[in-house]
Design an enzyme around this catalytic site. Structure first.
Site, PDB file in Angstrom:
ATOM      1  N   LYS A  47      -6.255   3.144   4.947  1.00 49.49           N
ATOM      2  CA  LYS A  47      -6.329   3.533   3.312  1.00 49.49           C
ATOM      3  C   LYS A  47      -6.366   2.184   2.638  1.00 49.49           C
ATOM      4  O   LYS A  47      -6.946   2.377   1.254  1.00 49.49           O
ATOM      5  CB  LYS A  47      -4.530   4.334   3.398  1.00 49.49           C
ATOM      6  CG  LYS A  47      -4.028   4.742   2.048  1.00 49.49           C
ATOM      7  CD  LYS A  47      -2.737   4.614   1.545  1.00 49.49           C
ATOM      8  CE  LYS A  47      -2.681   2.933   0.513  1.00 49.49           C
ATOM      9  NZ  LYS A  47      -1.733   2.705   0.524  1.00 49.49           N
TER      10      LYS A  47
ATOM     11  N   ASP B  42      -4.401   9.290   1.060  1.00 55.84           N
ATOM     12  CA  ASP B  42      -2.975   9.147   1.288  1.00 55.84           C
ATOM     13  C   ASP B  42      -1.832  10.124   1.291  1.00 55.84           C
ATOM     14  O   ASP B  42      -2.396  10.618   1.231  1.00 55.84           O
ATOM     15  CB  ASP B  42      -1.938   7.812  -0.209  1.00 55.84           C
ATOM     16  CG  ASP B  42      -2.226   8.402  -1.347  1.00 55.84           C
ATOM     17  OD1 ASP B  42      -2.666   9.980  -1.364  1.00 55.84           O
ATOM     18  OD2 ASP B  42      -2.483   7.737  -2.138  1.00 55.84           O
TER      19      ASP B  42
END
Length: 215
Positions: free
Chosen positions: A121, A139
């Protein structure tokens, strides 16, 4: 959800995209972007911005951060969760940046994910915002919005990312994470989503829509 509805959702997001930034993290360089994104793991961006205002005033590059030291970094960021681990990661990141990249942030996924505290991420965010690559970071907000609305369904963050890359046209990818992130943060929240004022409510497949006005 079929392709036609997905495209309508993406176009509605695009029409409402009046934001001048790609992130709500307060950063002025790729170095600050990298450090702030590492700090944002399991922490709110608003809290990250609060502590990094002091941190970057003192140390806004790798050399200054090393000079500051792990203990002082930890003291500045102590309001953030996992501050002890994150302060060590920041110091180690800075040492690697100086040793391998002359203090600069690398622009490849492989190099980024070799840095302490940097996972997929974080690397996606840095590549997207810092270097303009068409990556899609997944996320908690993006994951929730995609699954709840039916835009893309998966029980895995990585599988969802790969699926999104296969269905989202490249012209929408650079802004996808930020727009879906904001939607999940403000409208499609974990508890009591504001379905009544959601601009894609008529296209959303969520069965338990909250059609009351949230206070």
């Amino acid at each position: 959800m079929n392709h036609k509805i997905r495209m309508e959702i993406l176009n509605r997001f695009r029409r409402r995209d009046t934001y001048s930034s790609n992130t709500d993290l307060c950063v002025n360089s790729n170095f600050e972007l990298l450090i702030s994104t590492v700090l944002s793991t399991r922490s709110r961006n608003s809290l990250v911005n609060l502590v990094t205002e002091d941190l970057y005033r003192t140390a806004n590059n790798a050399n200054k951060m090393i000079f500051l030291g792990s203990k002082k970094i930890k003291k500045i960021i102590e309001k953030i969760g996992l501050s002890r681990v994150k302060s060590k990661n920041i110091l180690n990141i800075c040492q690697i940046l100086i040793q391998k990249y002359k203090g600069n942030v690398p622009n490849t996924r492989k190099s980024l994910e070799c840095l302490p505290g940097v996972g997929r991420k974080v690397s996606n965010v840095v590549l997207n915002i810092g270097f303009g690559y068409s990556t899609i970071a997944v996320d908690t907000h993006v994951f929730r919005v995609c699954n709840r609305t039916g835009f893309a369904i998966s029980n895995s963050y990585l599988k969802l990312e790969k699926y999104l890359l296969s269905i989202v046209p490249i012209r929408f990818r650079r802004r996808f994470h930020y727009l879906f992130f904001l939607h999940g943060k403000v409208i499609c929240t974990y508890k009591n989503p504001s379905c009544l004022c959601c601009f894609i409510s008529d296209l959303c497949e969520y069965k338990n829509k909250n059609m009351t006005i949230n206070s």
